[in-house]
Write a protein that holds these residues in place. Structure first.
Motif, short mmCIF file in Angstrom:
data_model
loop_
_atom_site.label_atom_id
_atom_site.label_comp_id
_atom_site.label_asym_id
_atom_site.label_seq_id
_atom_site.Cartn_x
_atom_site.Cartn_y
_atom_site.Cartn_z
N TRP A 37 -3.63 -4.08 -14.17
CA TRP A 37 -4.26 -2.90 -13.59
C TRP A 37 -3.86 -2.77 -12.13
N ALA A 38 -2.59 -3.09 -11.84
CA ALA A 38 -2.12 -3.01 -10.46
C ALA A 38 -1.61 -1.59 -10.16
N PRO A 39 -1.87 -1.09 -8.95
CA PRO A 39 -1.42 0.26 -8.59
C PRO A 39 -0.01 0.28 -8.00
N ASP A 40 0.63 -0.88 -8.02
CA ASP A 40 1.96 -1.01 -7.41
C ASP A 40 2.87 -1.59 -8.50
N PRO A 41 3.76 -0.76 -9.05
CA PRO A 41 4.55 -1.22 -10.21
C PRO A 41 5.49 -2.37 -9.86
N VAL A 42 5.96 -2.40 -8.63
CA VAL A 42 6.86 -3.48 -8.24
C VAL A 42 6.10 -4.81 -8.21
N ALA A 43 4.93 -4.76 -7.57
CA ALA A 43 4.11 -5.97 -7.52
C ALA A 43 3.77 -6.43 -8.94
N ALA A 44 3.41 -5.48 -9.80
CA ALA A 44 3.00 -5.84 -11.16
C ALA A 44 4.12 -6.61 -11.86
N LYS A 45 5.32 -6.14 -11.63
CA LYS A 45 6.48 -6.79 -12.26
C LYS A 45 6.61 -8.23 -11.76
N GLU A 46 6.53 -8.40 -10.45
CA GLU A 46 6.63 -9.74 -9.86
C GLU A 46 5.50 -10.65 -10.35
N TRP A 47 4.29 -10.06 -10.45
CA TRP A 47 3.13 -10.87 -10.82
C TRP A 47 3.28 -11.42 -12.24
N ARG A 64 0.82 -1.23 0.00
CA ARG A 64 0.00 0.00 0.00
C ARG A 64 0.85 1.27 0.00
N THR A 65 2.09 1.16 0.49
CA THR A 65 2.92 2.36 0.52
C THR A 65 3.36 2.77 -0.89
N ARG A 66 3.22 1.84 -1.82
CA ARG A 66 3.59 2.18 -3.21
C ARG A 66 2.36 2.50 -4.06
N PHE A 67 1.15 2.57 -3.43
CA PHE A 67 -0.09 2.72 -4.18
C PHE A 67 -0.03 3.96 -5.07
#
Lengths: 369, 369, 369, 369
Positions: free
Chosen positions: C192-202, C178-181
């Motif tokens: 459609w992820a609001p966290d670019p780091v998570a999107a990359k991992e996903w 959430r801190t990267r939202f």
């Protein structure tokens, strides 16, 4: 599914039987901040109340209405009007049943009264509250009148200038003379007739009918002036379709017409279509065969509807019928008797018009702003 | 709110304008496993179709219907009937508009046709698809007829034995002779009249009206036999209230009555109430002033309704009206012309009866089993 | 009764099966004079469309929408906007099905896919359009997205300043930080992820899932800012109750929460209730555990909802099930495959929020002016 | 529009304010001939009633229910059951308000309580019955419980074998241990907890919370076993969508989930989809992540839902808020206090499940027979 409610945005649900402890209704969707005068409701109920003249049933019901919810004596608003106001929450009304005399109804427990709903209810539900007709009693119309009063009070605030009136234009085969039509006499005779000469004649006629234990039908006219153009929704929520349902749902009603009505079918296109001219900068219709509705939408002209009320089937003459048990029997009404139920349908017609107009004012405001 | 849908459990939503690319409807709530024959739908549409005789508008619309959803050729069930069956999902029907001739409609863009919905739509919406009347065109009734066909096909399975028929009993001031009433001749004349003598006379009369560019109204009768007792819901979902709304919502209808209708208001209680006797072990009504409905619930007798269709206002005689811009002008219809729109209302009335019956069969089955 | 429609005043009825000729919807109650841009609808559909990345099903559907009714190129209004406008009549939309490949679906005719609606439909209707899931296919959600686009276009006119956004905040057991939202990155990744780091991992995670023929669930968040206070109706038409139904009705959704949601149950009264202070002359909430809704009515704060999407049950691993004929069998999905259907639910969630807001704006305007 | 009603065929309309003369409801659509035992209703109300333990508000309301319509002591049927039966007409229930203590509520007239509906109502309606929360009070849920009892009594006749139970599975951050789950202990502790060890611990925890004037949220689980397959309607009348709306409409509820719920989003397709095997000649699901609903239609498995209740915002600690007049102020609740309103939500959840099931049983019977 069952449907003891009408209206979409101004929605009235009624409950109660003729001889239960009480009848009542819930009005959902009343706009907020409408000053609600219980005396207006009571006045409307008094016009419909049985026992007011020798021409209506002698059941003695004070029909005293209580408001159980949905209004509030807000300090600032109430101070202004001296009245509680609607809060936007459901308004519950209740009228206790007082004069029930259930013992009068022995016969109808086992025998289907011709012209009454007894047989149909039994076929539908397999059980029937036979006391005074139960749910099918015209007593239910008191709640329509109460709801109509609240609708009128709301319209006075959010669409001022609308006047809704009703009158009896025919009793049995006897009709008023349109050349004598005068709204100002309607309140001065027991028939709500707009023709004082006819009213006088009808007294004698109905006296004879009453003494003979017979009954007569009636034709009622309802008119709303000052309603805005634009009410009603194509194609199935037409103003006149909703009004037709509302009027046809009144007990004993067998026909409904708008404007020229059935007579319109007998006219030519030249005769029927209402021409328009500019008057004072506004389009003005030169006649009103349309009854204020074109394509299901109001035009701003007076909205005019008529409905036919059949004669009550509760008469003193014995009638042939059958019993629950499948025997050929006879039945005749004992005790109280309503020689022309159409009289009491006059304020009910007015109430239904008020409810339909308010419902459509809110619906129109919702979609079109 | 807008309301382009009718019915509660068998719910039909229609869409489309007279001169848009297509019209259509969505039928939600059709019972599953009903064999659906598109030829039945097409046959019903053909009866309503314009251009079938010189007495109806010469617009040439093949009115070819397509089923876009809600039916399926299930291997086992379809094999049995040779037809696809309803799946319980929404059935979408579509009819493409072919003969639109929009150029004919120049005048009506700026001028309100008397007796038409133009003025009312403008007041309501502030914008209007004027091409051929747009949404207010009688073209919409094709979808009622299509939905009615599906209702009839469903009734044939779940409440077999119901027959629904409609006919024209009056054209302008000319009425049929009831002593000659014969359902078997209805399909054999261009008026759907049950009186062959009247039909013959009406041909001449309407020829004259047509040549004069005038128009006549009509009165239609619809009858359903074989419908079960117990359909309809007190107090506001009464069978006759729903039927009244359904019929009043048809274009140009100005009046609706059930059974004896307005005439019931002229009867005495003795004359009006239908007596009952046991016959073959079943209660049997000795007359049918009630039109098959008591207290809003069907009794098992034939359901009989009548409705009045006004004459079309599209006539060749110039009529006085006003323009959008607020000027006094005249208008007359050019091109195609429908001397008696009531003719095409006959299959529409039948369709509405079918839809209301099916809706109430499902509602009754839901509550009462 | 069947219910393929939602909304009261802005009412959307959808129809069509995955492998029928087309799917479509009818929107009844759209306010008039709204400029309707078909490119806005198409843009919304393109966001939901299959085949846009390797993470969504490879069915190739152009999803080209046609408007068949309810809009009009009125000379004066259209000139202003360069767009046709709504007329207040029903807007019919249709999308033809192109890539149907029915032959892929042989197995599912006779075998109930675990986690799918096959068994339930058969039990309910006794017949089932098994091709591609028929009516239960997620293909239906295209119409929600189209309707949502029209709702957004209407809101832009009648309640401007509302912004509705949706994003994926969890995929399987993997959640965003959430801190990267950051809303601005949502359009830049296939989740459609609001966290670019998570999107990359996903991307890596879902690639593995896809190759394994497995699938993952997802959690979606929808937010509407700028919506007015006062939307929603006590007690059963609460804004959040309607929104919960709207979101729960999306295919594969198993949970819905508002504001703090299930976490609210774990808080104390001190932690949960959002305090208020005056700011710039207006009451301002100091937190938003309520998710913008109190007592079922919006407060003017951002409306925040989340919903859980289960993993698709169409996976390559064989699963135990039974056949129509009552035999124990196995089934595995062949052909196209959607490793995370939650991705395509993101624009659907946004659309449902738009429809619910517009519906309540109209309802509120109707009752309260 | 306002919406103080829920259900389509079994339709419940509620009315009344916390401190008005009474509260009540009208149940429209109850099947006829259902024996109605007022003691069953009263028993259900007693479970929800305030003042039953030190853990719920000490308001002393006897909550004595009266049946005002819709039941009848029919001679033949009543004799069989010793109970009056439903007639198919609306059942009106009323509970008089006794212990109102309006004087306690001085502060909340002018100050918006954080976490309460005060502010939202004022913004919506411009007027507010502030006494005890008026219409937004949890007192309204008594009527849900009464209606739920009637729904259970009707189900016992028309779809026998259904058992509906509810329990509290979490209080604040404290959850039950699922390995100890035991329905038989639920009635034996003040929390309706299915884990006797947890219940014991929660007593101490909630005592501390109560003494501190604080409050805790709760998570409730509702389960219905024995409900038939086939209930629910695609696409917008899904069983779970209707249940979600019903549960979310309960006061203070912020989240709803079905089956595995939000946890489903964290599973893989292999883990989530419930496999099927033949058992005793019937398809039998091997797990119940679906919570008994697939594609919006029940499968015959137990229907399992959970919902989150936020902690009451009426706490003794002063909270920052603003006044009507736009000033920063503080507010704290005086007098009676409900440390965990979730406790009283347990019977309410059960009631909503009963109403939704009966509604869908009737809807299904209507469409599918």
């Amino acid at each position: 599914m069952s449907d003891n409610a009408f209206g979409r945005m101004f929605r009235v649900t009624t409950w109660g039987e003729s001889h239960g402890p009480a009848i009542g209704c819930v009005i959902d969707g009343c706009p907020p901040r409408i000053p609600i005068d219980i005396r207006h409701i009571q006045g409307a109920l008094d016009r419909r109340r049985p026992g007011t003249s020798r021409f209506v049933t002698q059941r003695r019901e004070p029909d005293e209405v209580r408001i159980l919810s949905g209004v509030f004596e807000d300090d600032s608003i109430t101070a202004r009007f001296g009245l509680p106001v609607s809060t936007g929450a459901p308004i519950a009304l209740m009228i206790e049943n007082v004069d029930q005399r259930s013992k009068d109804y022995g016969d109808i427990r086992d025998r289907y009264r011709p012209g009454h709903a007894d047989f149909a209810y039994d076929r539908k539900y397999g059980v029937r509250d036979y006391r005074g007709g139960g749910r099918s009693s015209a007593r239910e119309t008191a709640l329509r009148v109460a709801a109509g009063s609240i609708a009128e009070q709301a319209l006075a605030v959010i669409s001022p200038g609308i006047e809704i009136r009703a009158c009896m234009i025919g009793m049995g085969r006897h009709e008023i003379d349109r050349t004598r039509f005068d709204w100002s006499v309607v309140d001065n005779n027991p028939f709500w007739a707009p023709d004082p000469v006819a009213a006088k004649e009808w007294e004698k006629i109905l006296d004879d009918v009453r003494k003979a234990g017979s009954s007569l039908g009636a034709t009622i006219e309802v008119e709303a002036t000052g309603a805005p153009a634009g009410l009603g929704e194509p194609v199935y929520g037409k103003f006149d379709a909703d009004l037709a349902a509302a009027l046809m749902s009144i007990n004993a009603v067998k026909g409904v017409e708008i404007g020229a009505g059935f007579e319109a079918a007998r006219l030519t296109g030249e005769e029927n279509a209402d021409e328009i001219r500019m008057q004072n900068g506004e389009p003005s219709f030169q006649s009103n065969n349309a009854g204020g509705v074109l394509g299901g939408i109001t035009t701003g002209q007076p909205i005019v509807a008529r409905f036919a009320v059949k004669p009550t089937s509760s008469i003193l003459t014995p009638r042939r019928t059958v019993s629950n048990a499948g025997e050929d029997v006879e039945i005749s009404t004992r005790g109280r008797h309503d020689p022309c139920v159409g009289i009491r349908a006059v304020p009910v017609g007015r109430a239904m018009m008020a409810c339909v107009i308010l419902d459509h004012v809110l619906r129109h405001r919702g979609q079109c702003g």
